[in-house]
Design an enzyme around this catalytic site. Structure first.
Site, PDB file in Angstrom:
ATOM      1  N   GLY A  83      45.919  45.601  41.598  1.00 58.12           N
ATOM      2  CA  GLY A  83      46.404  44.975  40.374  1.00 58.12           C
ATOM      3  C   GLY A  83      45.302  44.104  39.813  1.00 58.12           C
ATOM      4  N   GLY A  85      43.487  41.350  39.798  1.00 62.28           N
ATOM      5  CA  GLY A  85      43.316  40.226  40.720  1.00 62.28           C
ATOM      6  C   GLY A  85      42.493  39.101  40.126  1.00 62.28           C
ATOM      7  N   ARG A  86      41.851  39.418  39.021  1.00 63.40           N
ATOM      8  CA  ARG A  86      41.047  38.378  38.363  1.00 63.40           C
ATOM      9  C   ARG A  86      40.988  38.636  36.867  1.00 63.40           C
ATOM     10  NH1 ARG A  86      34.937  40.178  39.092  1.00 63.40           N
ATOM     11  NH2 ARG A  86      35.270  42.324  39.649  1.00 63.40           N
ATOM     12  N   LYS A 106      38.642  38.876  31.787  1.00 65.85           N
ATOM     13  CA  LYS A 106      38.280  39.278  33.144  1.00 65.85           C
ATOM     14  C   LYS A 106      37.471  38.157  33.773  1.00 65.85           C
ATOM     15  CE  LYS A 106      35.909  43.077  35.549  1.00 65.85           C
ATOM     16  NZ  LYS A 106      35.206  44.364  35.344  1.00 65.85           N
ATOM     17  N   ASP A 118      38.749  35.284  44.717  1.00 67.26           N
ATOM     18  CA  ASP A 118      38.877  33.988  44.047  1.00 67.26           C
ATOM     19  C   ASP A 118      39.349  34.114  42.603  1.00 67.26           C
ATOM     20  OD1 ASP A 118      36.666  35.105  42.893  1.00 67.26           O
ATOM     21  OD2 ASP A 118      35.264  33.510  43.445  1.00 67.26           O
ATOM     22  N   GLY A 119      39.535  35.346  42.149  1.00 66.02           N
ATOM     23  CA  GLY A 119      40.019  35.533  40.783  1.00 66.02           C
ATOM     24  C   GLY A 119      38.947  35.333  39.723  1.00 66.02           C
ATOM     25  N   ARG A 170      37.475  41.658  27.349  1.00 64.78           N
ATOM     26  CA  ARG A 170      37.313  43.108  27.309  1.00 64.78           C
ATOM     27  C   ARG A 170      38.360  43.711  26.390  1.00 64.78           C
ATOM     28  NH1 ARG A 170      37.058  46.296  32.979  1.00 64.78           N
ATOM     29  NH2 ARG A 170      39.246  45.756  33.237  1.00 64.78           N
ATOM     30  N   ASP A 242      41.740  53.712  40.697  1.00 66.16           N
ATOM     31  CA  ASP A 242      42.124  52.540  39.901  1.00 66.16           C
ATOM     32  C   ASP A 242      41.067  52.230  38.839  1.00 66.16           C
ATOM     33  OD1 ASP A 242      40.793  51.942  42.463  1.00 66.16           O
ATOM     34  OD2 ASP A 242      40.660  49.906  41.685  1.00 66.16           O
ATOM     35  N   ASN A 243      39.934  52.910  38.891  1.00 66.74           N
ATOM     36  CA  ASN A 243      38.899  52.720  37.879  1.00 66.74           C
ATOM     37  C   ASN A 243      38.778  53.943  36.977  1.00 66.74           C
ATOM     38  OD1 ASN A 243      38.358  50.194  38.925  1.00 66.74           O
ATOM     39  ND2 ASN A 243      36.691  50.898  40.224  1.00 66.74           N
TER      40      ASN A 243
HETATM   41  P1  AMP Z   1      37.088  46.463  41.332  1.00 64.23           P
HETATM   42  O1  AMP Z   1      36.247  46.862  42.499  1.00 64.23           O
HETATM   43  O2  AMP Z   1      36.458  45.423  40.463  1.00 64.23           O
HETATM   44  O3  AMP Z   1      37.588  47.653  40.573  1.00 64.23           O
HETATM   45  O4  AMP Z   1      38.363  45.740  41.942  1.00 64.23           O
HETATM   46  C1  AMP Z   1      39.188  46.301  42.921  1.00 64.23           C
HETATM   47  C2  AMP Z   1      40.380  45.399  43.171  1.00 64.23           C
HETATM   48  O5  AMP Z   1      39.951  44.139  43.675  1.00 64.23           O
HETATM   49  C3  AMP Z   1      41.198  45.088  41.927  1.00 64.23           C
HETATM   50  O6  AMP Z   1      42.546  44.986  42.289  1.00 64.23           O
HETATM   51  C4  AMP Z   1      40.654  43.758  41.477  1.00 64.23           C
HETATM   52  O7  AMP Z   1      41.572  43.027  40.728  1.00 64.23           O
HETATM   53  C5  AMP Z   1      40.361  43.070  42.808  1.00 64.23           C
HETATM   54  N1  AMP Z   1      39.283  42.084  42.725  1.00 64.23           N
HETATM   55  C6  AMP Z   1      37.957  42.318  42.560  1.00 64.23           C
HETATM   56  N2  AMP Z   1      37.264  41.174  42.532  1.00 64.23           N
HETATM   57  C7  AMP Z   1      38.157  40.161  42.677  1.00 64.23           C
HETATM   58  C8  AMP Z   1      38.068  38.731  42.728  1.00 64.23           C
HETATM   59  N3  AMP Z   1      36.908  38.103  42.630  1.00 64.23           N
HETATM   60  N4  AMP Z   1      39.213  38.053  42.900  1.00 64.23           N
HETATM   61  C9  AMP Z   1      40.397  38.671  43.013  1.00 64.23           C
HETATM   62  N5  AMP Z   1      40.542  39.985  42.964  1.00 64.23           N
HETATM   63  C10 AMP Z   1      39.438  40.751  42.800  1.00 64.23           C
HETATM   64 MG    MG Z   2      38.668  48.054  39.054  1.00 64.50          MG
END
Ligand code: AMP
Ligand code: MG
Length: 470
Positions: A83, A85-86, A106, A118-119, A170, A242-243
């Site tokens: 989901g 997450g940040r 973002k 850390d979001g 974004r 998810d991407n």
């Molecule tokens: P990503 O690799 O950026 O596509 O992220 C994969 C998952 O990790 C997604 O659910 C993001 O929301 C979560 N995520 C990535 N970086 C962070 C972060 N710094 N804090 C919280 N969630 C993260």
């Molecule tokens: Mg992603």
């Protein structure tokens, strides 16, 4: 501050998201604002006053911030719940052309989907996404866009040490991912799956006549997208489900990069040890990702066995779609308006020689137009063997030069220049960022005074490690 929001996703059932506001930050400061995109969206903003909005400290009127839930296969392993997450979706606007666009922050703080994160996002990846997504748009590739970048005034902690926190605004046709469908399918929530399907079909594929047709349309869009990437030497880096966006836009610029020297198994993510997302594997992975979408759509169908049979046929037809799009785009790069199967050996012959001759992908194709390609090869004799065959073939073309000019960028965002730009920005120097943005807004135009941005990296400049860009 006026943004005319119309937040359709926030009207979907509660289980699709969590309502959560961005977290206020210490010292919002605006780094970049995309006036061209704002215009395209029909926003008239006094952006100089909007740092608090773009840093997440202030909510614009009409925003209904939500974090969207999804699932996804990450490097092949299924995570039933991911989901935002940040990130938070502030809301949607309908642009003057009638297209609904998401506006998302973002790096705006933790959400219930943050897990151990850390979001937050740091300045480096925020500027990388800004530059690369805008360059992709200028290159003609469907992509999410960057509307703004802001500093939070708060340090965050990464592999690099304490780094400046930043937020990217974004814009996307939507943030619905293959993983969004997987989330509800995995939970066997067929009612929600129907609601998601109806919503997504209406938003992106209004002409689709049922889930099979919808799947066919998404496959077609993704086949085009990945072939387009490959024709530009682009490596996404993290093609997790998810991407992968249902809209057919490129989304989530992490350890992405454009190839310098042509090599088909180039990998950019240092956590992708097996090369799952290597340059030439992208054509296969996208089919795999579409198979996951197909699996998630099965519960929508009244007859499971019949659905599986029909969807399987659609997935089996996809490699040919990717191939056809690849052939068309690679053909155009050597001046062929309608390349056919018979032209494949000519294209592959060049690529094989480029690989053996350690030729730069972008510069070699561009140099073809200018009659200077042989200099790109370690052993120009290999090119000299290929050239007459090519010259003979383009005799039959009406205007190969114009086609090649339009298919072969003069400049692309090279990884070592991006890294250099990030290093400078960390020191408070944003001139390289501004310069990259400006040059890359016209990537097909030869521009004086910026030859340095075209130069492939010296061995010492090659970026050795790219992490998930978080
Ligand atoms: P990503 O690799 O950026 O596509 O992220 C994969 C998952 O990790 C997604 O659910 C993001 O929301 C979560 N995520 C990535 N970086 C962070 C972060 N710094 N804090 C919280 N969630 C993260
Ligand atoms: Mg992603």
């Amino acid at each position: 501050m006026m943004i005319k929001f119309d937040n359709s996703y926030a009207r979907l059932p509660e289980g699709f998201y969590t309502r959560i506001a961005p977290r206020a930050v210490a010292a919002p400061a605006l780094l970049a604002f995309n006036t061209g995109l704002a215009e395209e969206l029909g926003l008239s903003l006094d952006y100089a006053a909007m740092a608090p909005v773009f840093a997440g400290s202030e909510l614009p009127d009409g925003a209904e911030p939500i974090a969207q839930v999804y699932a996804g296969h990450q490097f092949g392993g299924f995570s039933p719940q991911l989901g935002d997450g940040r990130a938070v979706l502030l809301g949607e606007v309908i642009d003057p052309a009638g297209h609904r666009r998401d506006i998302q922050l973002k790096g705006s703080g933790p959400t219930p989907y943050s897990r151990n994160g850390d979001g937050r996002a740091w300045l480096g990846p925020v500027l990388r996404e800004y530059v690369v997504s805008e360059a992709m748009h200028a290159l003609g590739v469907p992509t999410t866009r960057a509307l703004a970048a802001a500093l939070t005034g708060e340090p965050i902690y990464r592999q690099e040490g304490a780094v400046p926190g930043a937020v990217l605004t974004r814009v996307a046709s939507s943030h619905i991912r293959v993983g969004t469908f997987q989330y509800f399918a995995a939970r066997r929530d067929v009612e929600a799956l129907h609601a998601l399907y109806d919503y997504t079909a209406a938003r992106h594929y209004p002409d689709a006549n049922g889930p099979a047709d919808f799947l066919r349309a998404v496959c077609a869009a993704q086949a085009e997208l990945v072939a387009h990437w490959m024709s530009l030497g682009f490596i996404h880096g993290v093609m997790n489900t998810d991407n992968t966006a249902l809209s057919g836009e490129t989304i989530d610029y992490g350890p992405c990069a454009f190839m310098d020297v042509y090599h088909p198994v180039t990998v950019f993510s240092s956590i992708d040890a097996q090369g799952r997302y290597a340059y030439d594997n992208q054509a296969h992975v996208i089919v795999w990702n579409m198979a996951q979408l197909a699996t998630s759509l099965v519960p929508l169908m009244p007859d499971r066995d019949a659905a599986i049979e029909e969807f399987t046929a659609i997935i089996h037809a996809m490699p040919a779609l990717v191939d056809a799009a690849w052939l068309r785009r690679m053909g155009a790069k050597i001046g062929l308006k309608e390349a056919t199967e018979a032209d494949k050996p000519l294209i592959e012959g060049l690529l094989e020689r480029m690989q053996a001759g350690r030729a730069d992908f972008t510069n070699t194709f561009r140099a073809l137009t200018e009659g200077a390609a042989r200099d790109q090869f370690l052993d120009p004799a290999a090119f000299d063997q290929w050239e007459p065959e090519w010259r003979a073939r383009i005799e039959r073309e009406a205007d190969p030069s114009a086609l090649m000019q339009a298919s072969n960028p003069w400049v692309i965002p090279r990884n070592h220049r991006i890294e250099e730009m990030i290093l400078a920005a960390r020191e408070g120097d944003f001139a390289p960022f501004e310069r990259l943005l400006s040059v890359l807004s016209k990537p097909f135009e030869a521009q004086p005074g910026v030859e340095d941005l075209r130069r492939p990296p010296e061995p010492s400049e090659v970026v050795q490690q790219t992490f998930c860009g978080t």
